[in-house]
Design a protein around this motif. Structure first.
Motif, PDB file in Angstrom:
ATOM      1  N   LYS A   1      61.627  46.277  25.571  1.00 12.98           N
ATOM      2  CA  LYS A   1      62.071  47.735  25.646  1.00 12.98           C
ATOM      3  C   LYS A   1      62.613  48.062  24.209  1.00 12.98           C
ATOM      4  O   LYS A   1      62.809  47.157  23.496  1.00 12.98           O
TER       5      LYS A   1
ATOM      6  N   SER B   1      65.555  49.612  21.685  1.00 16.50           N
ATOM      7  CA  SER B   1      66.985  50.085  21.564  1.00 16.50           C
ATOM      8  C   SER B   1      66.868  51.060  20.301  1.00 16.50           C
ATOM      9  O   SER B   1      66.067  51.251  19.730  1.00 16.50           O
TER      10      SER B   1
ATOM     11  N   ASP C   1      67.575  60.433  22.949  1.00 20.78           N
ATOM     12  CA  ASP C   1      68.581  60.657  24.022  1.00 20.78           C
ATOM     13  C   ASP C   1      67.773  61.435  25.061  1.00 20.78           C
ATOM     14  O   ASP C   1      67.972  61.301  26.436  1.00 20.78           O
TER      15      ASP C   1
ATOM     16  N   ASP D   1      65.420  58.501  26.720  1.00 15.97           N
ATOM     17  CA  ASP D   1      66.228  57.683  27.610  1.00 15.97           C
ATOM     18  C   ASP D   1      67.102  58.306  28.763  1.00 15.97           C
ATOM     19  O   ASP D   1      68.162  58.616  28.750  1.00 15.97           O
TER      20      ASP D   1
ATOM     21  N   ASP E   1      67.643  57.231  31.854  1.00 20.62           N
ATOM     22  CA  ASP E   1      68.743  56.515  32.629  1.00 20.62           C
ATOM     23  C   ASP E   1      69.919  56.241  31.744  1.00 20.62           C
ATOM     24  O   ASP E   1      71.044  55.582  32.267  1.00 20.62           O
ATOM     25  N   GLU E   2      70.054  56.770  30.328  1.00 20.47           N
ATOM     26  CA  GLU E   2      71.087  56.633  29.450  1.00 20.47           C
ATOM     27  C   GLU E   2      71.655  55.304  29.319  1.00 20.47           C
ATOM     28  O   GLU E   2      72.782  55.074  29.358  1.00 20.47           O
ATOM     29  N   ASP E   3      70.762  54.273  29.272  1.00 21.93           N
ATOM     30  CA  ASP E   3      71.118  52.744  29.268  1.00 21.93           C
ATOM     31  C   ASP E   3      71.028  52.236  28.073  1.00 21.93           C
ATOM     32  O   ASP E   3      71.200  51.028  27.533  1.00 21.93           O
ATOM     33  N   GLY E   4      70.732  53.068  27.024  1.00 27.18           N
ATOM     34  CA  GLY E   4      70.615  52.743  25.543  1.00 27.18           C
ATOM     35  C   GLY E   4      69.116  52.165  25.184  1.00 27.18           C
ATOM     36  O   GLY E   4      69.119  51.630  23.989  1.00 27.18           O
TER      37      GLY E   4
ATOM     38  N   THR F   1      62.074  52.311  27.801  1.00 25.12           N
ATOM     39  CA  THR F   1      61.366  51.337  28.529  1.00 25.12           C
ATOM     40  C   THR F   1      59.930  52.091  28.675  1.00 25.12           C
ATOM     41  O   THR F   1      59.917  53.210  28.346  1.00 25.12           O
TER      42      THR F   1
ATOM     43  N   GLU G   1      59.842  55.227  30.982  1.00 20.65           N
ATOM     44  CA  GLU G   1      60.443  56.289  30.430  1.00 20.65           C
ATOM     45  C   GLU G   1      59.561  56.850  29.308  1.00 20.65           C
ATOM     46  O   GLU G   1      59.607  58.163  28.976  1.00 20.65           O
TER      47      GLU G   1
END
Length: 98
Positions: free
Chosen positions: A52, A54, A67, A70, A72-75, A78, A81
């Motif tokens: 993934k 970052s 932003d 992403d 699911d806002e996990d940083g 994937t 996404e």
């Protein structure tokens, strides 16, 4: 006389070849490039090889929309996404007002 005629023929042939090469180069420049796949992006940017991306790993236009992608806002972005990310509208001509 024959020498002059031969020189002219060679010159015309040379100009024709240059013209064809120039037109071919211009058409190649206009071909659309396909956006990279997620796998290609991983190979280029996934420094920790976790599958993934970052925010600190990515660069280029992808970072501007991080932003939004992403979801699911996990940083991390994937593959799922990335595939669901909004695609840029590349069909609009630049500088035209409708």
């Amino acid at each position: 006389m024959k020498s002059n005629l031969l020189s002219t023929a060679v010159l015309i042939f040379g100009l024709a070849v240059l013209n064809v090469n120039s037109a071919n180069a211009q058409s190649n420049d206009r071909e659309r490039k396909e956006p990279p796949t997620f796998g290609q992006l991983l190979k280029q940017m996934d420094k920790d090889e976790d599958g993934k991306l970052s925010k600190i790993e990515i660069k280029g236009p992808l970072i501007d929309n991080f932003d939004k992608i992403d979801t699911d806002e996990d940083g991390f972005i994937t593959e799922t996404e990335f595939k669901k990310a909004p695609k840029p509208n590349r069909n609009k001509p630049q500088g035209k007002i409708n």
